[in-house]
Design a protein around this motif. Structure first.
Motif, mmCIF file in Angstrom:
data_model
loop_
_atom_site.group_PDB
_atom_site.id
_atom_site.type_symbol
_atom_site.label_atom_id
_atom_site.label_comp_id
_atom_site.label_asym_id
_atom_site.label_seq_id
_atom_site.Cartn_x
_atom_site.Cartn_y
_atom_site.Cartn_z
ATOM 1 N N HIS A 2 7.437 5.119 4.354
ATOM 2 C CA HIS A 2 6.273 4.278 4.594
ATOM 3 C C HIS A 2 5.434 4.137 3.326
ATOM 4 C CE1 HIS A 2 7.093 3.948 8.797
ATOM 5 N NE2 HIS A 2 7.082 5.276 8.976
ATOM 6 N N LEU A 3 5.486 5.130 2.468
ATOM 7 C CA LEU A 3 4.710 5.092 1.239
ATOM 8 C C LEU A 3 5.248 4.012 0.293
ATOM 9 C CD1 LEU A 3 2.410 6.349 -0.368
ATOM 10 C CD2 LEU A 3 4.048 7.951 -1.318
ATOM 11 N N LYS A 4 6.568 3.896 0.213
ATOM 12 C CA LYS A 4 7.168 2.862 -0.645
ATOM 13 C C LYS A 4 6.797 1.472 -0.145
ATOM 14 C CE LYS A 4 11.176 5.472 -2.216
ATOM 15 N NZ LYS A 4 12.636 5.520 -2.246
ATOM 16 N N GLY A 5 6.821 1.264 1.166
ATOM 17 C CA GLY A 5 6.432 -0.023 1.728
ATOM 18 C C GLY A 5 4.979 -0.341 1.469
ATOM 19 N N LEU A 6 4.147 0.674 1.579
ATOM 20 C CA LEU A 6 2.722 0.487 1.320
ATOM 21 C C LEU A 6 2.471 0.133 -0.141
ATOM 22 C CD1 LEU A 6 -0.172 0.666 2.461
ATOM 23 C CD2 LEU A 6 -0.170 3.063 1.759
ATOM 24 N N VAL A 7 3.131 0.822 -1.049
ATOM 25 C CA VAL A 7 2.973 0.541 -2.482
ATOM 26 C C VAL A 7 3.483 -0.865 -2.795
ATOM 27 C CG1 VAL A 7 3.724 1.194 -4.793
ATOM 28 C CG2 VAL A 7 3.007 2.956 -3.179
ATOM 29 N N LEU A 8 4.614 -1.250 -2.243
ATOM 30 C CA LEU A 8 5.162 -2.582 -2.464
ATOM 31 C C LEU A 8 4.201 -3.641 -1.925
ATOM 32 C CD1 LEU A 8 7.516 -4.398 -3.386
ATOM 33 C CD2 LEU A 8 8.458 -4.147 -1.087
ATOM 34 N N GLY A 9 3.647 -3.412 -0.747
ATOM 35 C CA GLY A 9 2.690 -4.349 -0.174
ATOM 36 C C GLY A 9 1.453 -4.498 -1.040
ATOM 37 N N LEU A 10 0.941 -3.381 -1.580
ATOM 38 C CA LEU A 10 -0.227 -3.446 -2.457
ATOM 39 C C LEU A 10 0.071 -4.207 -3.745
ATOM 40 C CD1 LEU A 10 -1.770 0.122 -2.062
ATOM 41 C CD2 LEU A 10 -2.740 -2.043 -1.298
ATOM 42 N N VAL A 11 1.257 -3.975 -4.314
ATOM 43 C CA VAL A 11 1.632 -4.679 -5.547
ATOM 44 C C VAL A 11 1.711 -6.180 -5.286
ATOM 45 C CG1 VAL A 11 3.503 -5.015 -7.202
ATOM 46 C CG2 VAL A 11 2.769 -2.717 -6.613
ATOM 47 N N LEU A 12 2.318 -6.562 -4.177
ATOM 48 C CA LEU A 12 2.423 -7.992 -3.855
ATOM 49 C C LEU A 12 1.045 -8.595 -3.590
ATOM 50 C CD1 LEU A 12 5.594 -8.030 -1.570
ATOM 51 C CD2 LEU A 12 5.396 -8.798 -3.933
ATOM 52 N N LEU A 14 -1.814 -7.577 -4.898
ATOM 53 C CA LEU A 14 -2.502 -7.698 -6.187
ATOM 54 C C LEU A 14 -1.981 -8.888 -6.990
ATOM 55 C CD1 LEU A 14 -2.810 -3.978 -7.293
ATOM 56 C CD2 LEU A 14 -4.658 -5.545 -6.696
ATOM 57 N N GLN A 15 -0.674 -9.118 -6.962
ATOM 58 C CA GLN A 15 -0.113 -10.254 -7.686
ATOM 59 C C GLN A 15 -0.597 -11.563 -7.092
ATOM 60 O OE1 GLN A 15 4.119 -9.768 -7.718
ATOM 61 N NE2 GLN A 15 4.104 -8.428 -9.497
ATOM 62 N N ALA A 16 -0.642 -11.660 -5.777
ATOM 63 C CA ALA A 16 -1.096 -12.884 -5.132
ATOM 64 C C ALA A 16 -2.569 -13.138 -5.414
ATOM 65 C CB ALA A 16 -0.836 -12.809 -3.628
ATOM 66 N N SER A 17 -3.381 -12.092 -5.379
ATOM 67 C CA SER A 17 -4.813 -12.291 -5.615
ATOM 68 C C SER A 17 -5.093 -12.579 -7.086
ATOM 69 C CB SER A 17 -5.601 -11.074 -5.153
ATOM 70 O OG SER A 17 -5.268 -9.946 -5.955
ATOM 71 N N ALA A 18 -4.270 -12.101 -7.989
ATOM 72 C CA ALA A 18 -4.484 -12.361 -9.416
ATOM 73 C C ALA A 18 -4.154 -13.811 -9.763
ATOM 74 C CB ALA A 18 -3.639 -11.415 -10.248
ATOM 75 N N GLN A 19 -3.284 -14.439 -8.992
ATOM 76 C CA GLN A 19 -2.885 -15.807 -9.299
ATOM 77 C C GLN A 19 -3.844 -16.833 -8.716
ATOM 78 O OE1 GLN A 19 1.135 -16.193 -7.998
ATOM 79 N NE2 GLN A 19 1.951 -14.924 -9.640
ATOM 80 N N THR A 20 -4.584 -16.492 -7.686
ATOM 81 C CA THR A 20 -5.529 -17.435 -7.096
ATOM 82 C C THR A 20 -6.904 -17.207 -7.705
ATOM 83 O OG1 THR A 20 -5.986 -15.891 -5.289
ATOM 84 C CG2 THR A 20 -4.282 -17.534 -4.916
ATOM 85 N N PRO A 21 -7.608 -18.298 -8.074
ATOM 86 C CA PRO A 21 -8.947 -18.139 -8.659
ATOM 87 C C PRO A 21 -9.945 -17.725 -7.588
ATOM 88 C CG PRO A 21 -8.404 -20.457 -8.444
ATOM 89 C CD PRO A 21 -7.185 -19.691 -8.036
ATOM 90 N N MET A 22 -10.910 -16.945 -7.992
ATOM 91 C CA MET A 22 -11.951 -16.501 -7.069
ATOM 92 C C MET A 22 -13.010 -17.584 -6.978
ATOM 93 S SD MET A 22 -12.370 -12.551 -8.113
ATOM 94 C CE MET A 22 -12.698 -11.836 -6.527
ATOM 95 N N PRO A 23 -13.483 -17.893 -5.789
ATOM 96 C CA PRO A 23 -14.522 -18.929 -5.672
ATOM 97 C C PRO A 23 -15.832 -18.442 -6.272
ATOM 98 C CG PRO A 23 -14.070 -17.909 -3.536
ATOM 99 C CD PRO A 23 -13.078 -17.347 -4.511
ATOM 100 N N GLY A 24 -16.516 -19.356 -6.920
ATOM 101 C CA GLY A 24 -17.809 -19.032 -7.494
ATOM 102 C C GLY A 24 -17.744 -18.606 -8.949
#
Length: 103
Positions: A2-12, A14-24
């Motif tokens: 479960h730890l590997k899945g959690l780490v993979l989910g967090l990495v994905l 972070l990558q998705a949020s880094a590619q989208t601009p933050m409003p404001g």
């Protein structure tokens, strides 16, 4: 497991949020070209041009020697044939025109 899945989910995530601009937040301007970029490019172009011209002399010498040894002996007979054909055709045309002139 479960730890590997959690780490993979967090990495994905972070990558998705880094590619989208933050409003404001204002979008960052791309960095300007550093001064002297065109000068460095021009210098590199001059260096490459000098190298190509330095290599061009021996290449042209090789091509000239190859032409004299292999191509010119073959084409010389064809050039003579074409020249003779042209002159004989020109003579025939002049004789034919001379026969048809009523003067």
């Amino acid at each position: 497991m479960h730890l590997k899945g959690l780490v993979l989910g967090l990495v994905l995530l972070l990558q998705a949020s880094a590619q989208t601009p933050m409003p404001g937040l204002p979008e960052a301007e791309p960095p300007a070209d550093p001064p002297g970029l065109l000068q460095r490019l021009a210098q590199k172009t001059r260096e490459v041009n000098a190298k190509v011209q330095d290599l061009g002399g021996p290449v042209m010498d090789f091509i000239g020697a190859y032409y004299e040894d292999h191509i010119q002996p073959v084409t010389e007979s064809y050039v003579e044939w074409a020249s003779n054909l042209r002159s004989s055709m020109l003579d025939k045309i002049q004789i034919t025109i001379g026969n048809y002139l009523p003067l």
